[in-house]
Design a protein around this motif. Structure first.
Motif, PDB file in Angstrom:
ATOM      1  N   PRO A   7       0.843  -1.186   0.000  1.00  0.00           N
ATOM      2  CA  PRO A   7       0.000   0.000   0.000  1.00  0.00           C
ATOM      3  C   PRO A   7       0.879   1.237   0.000  1.00  0.00           C
ATOM      4  N   SER A   9       0.189   4.266   0.721  1.00  0.00           N
ATOM      5  CA  SER A   9      -0.482   5.344   1.427  1.00  0.00           C
ATOM      6  C   SER A   9       0.392   5.852   2.563  1.00  0.00           C
ATOM      7  N   THR A  31      -4.058  -7.980   3.017  1.00  0.00           N
ATOM      8  CA  THR A  31      -4.076  -6.949   1.985  1.00  0.00           C
ATOM      9  C   THR A  31      -3.780  -7.568   0.627  1.00  0.00           C
ATOM     10  N   PHE A  45      -2.161  -6.262   7.421  1.00  0.00           N
ATOM     11  CA  PHE A  45      -2.291  -4.888   7.906  1.00  0.00           C
ATOM     12  C   PHE A  45      -3.021  -4.902   9.239  1.00  0.00           C
ATOM     13  N   THR A  47      -4.732  -2.528  11.895  1.00  0.00           N
ATOM     14  CA  THR A  47      -5.217  -1.185  12.210  1.00  0.00           C
ATOM     15  C   THR A  47      -5.034  -0.953  13.704  1.00  0.00           C
ATOM     16  N   LEU A  63       1.734  -2.108   8.400  1.00  0.00           N
ATOM     17  CA  LEU A  63       1.770  -3.101   7.335  1.00  0.00           C
ATOM     18  C   LEU A  63       2.957  -4.039   7.530  1.00  0.00           C
ATOM     19  N   VAL A  89       1.483   2.951   8.217  1.00  0.00           N
ATOM     20  CA  VAL A  89       0.690   3.517   7.123  1.00  0.00           C
ATOM     21  C   VAL A  89      -0.228   4.563   7.749  1.00  0.00           C
ATOM     22  N   VAL A  92      -4.510   4.319   5.076  1.00  0.00           N
ATOM     23  CA  VAL A  92      -4.592   3.241   4.090  1.00  0.00           C
ATOM     24  C   VAL A  92      -5.590   3.560   2.985  1.00  0.00           C
ATOM     25  N   SER A  95      -4.336   4.730  -0.582  1.00  0.00           N
ATOM     26  CA  SER A  95      -3.556   3.865  -1.463  1.00  0.00           C
ATOM     27  C   SER A  95      -4.168   3.805  -2.861  1.00  0.00           C
TER      28      SER A  95
END
Length: 211
Positions: A7, A9, A31, A45, A47, A63, A89, A92, A95
């Protein structure tokens, strides 16, 4: 498969994708990133709550993914090797390559602190063997057809599958009686066509979230 897909992001942005609203806090997601050669790049990933160093970390997390390095014209002395990359990240949802987030578990704060569980997840993922030879020595032989011969007979899919199994064995996620292979197959079917090469360069129209 591209050597280092992830990703992309790393800046804050406001998303117009309503799927982002489905992302759950303190959760582990598989992901899937858009293929650049022949398959979707995969990783995990996590969170997590707002990071004080990030002004508006609405969809922030960490990530984890297997990355392949090889010699380049700029530095031909760099040896080919697999390594585990971990990075924060910030958002996200910004991305451009993310295709699918597939939830595999949510941390339970009644068991222990989220931070303690996060550190445990980091230790478990750090211990997942990287590279074909190392993997087969510690876990067992790969099935026929597994691994990318261009990438020393290994790939990010193998690492992600092994990571799922390791997290389940450590009691950090519950696969509900399913195998890591089944979870990987089920989520892959949601990502896109069986032949990912047909999707190289295609605009997916944003990522989807499966909870």
């Amino acid at each position: 498969m591209d050597h280092v897909l992830e990703p992309d992001s790393d800046s804050i942005s406001t998303t117009s994708n309503p799927e982002a609203e489905k992302i759950q806090r303190n959760s582990l997601y598989l992901t899937f990133n858009a293929p650049q050669v022949d398959e979707y790049h995969r990783g995990i990933f996590l969170t997590h709550p707002p990071n004080p160093t990030i002004p508006e970390p609405r969809y922030s997390g960490t990530l984890f993914h297997a990355s392949y390095t090889s010699p380049t014209p700029e530095d031909p002395t760099v040896p080919s090797s697999w390594l585990l990359e971990q990075r924060t990240v910030k958002d996200v949802s910004s991305s451009h390559s993310l295709v699918l987030l597939y939830r595999i578990g949510t941390l339970d704060s009644t068991k222990s602190s989220i931070d303690a569980q996060f550190q445990c997840i980091r230790r478990v993922l750090d211990a997942v063997p990287l590279g074909r030879e190392n993997r087969e020595r510690k876990i067992g032989p790969l099935e026929e057809g597994e691994g990318n011969q261009v990438l020393d007979g290994y790939d990010c899919v193998i690492w992600t599958k092994d990571a799922l199994s390791a997290l389940a064995d450590a009691g950090l996620i519950d696969l509900h009686g399913q195998t890591a292979n089944h979870i990987m197959s089920q989520s892959r079917a949601l990502a896109g066509p069986k032949d990912a090469r047909t999707m190289v360069g295609v605009d997916f129209g944003g990522f989807r979230v499966f909870n």
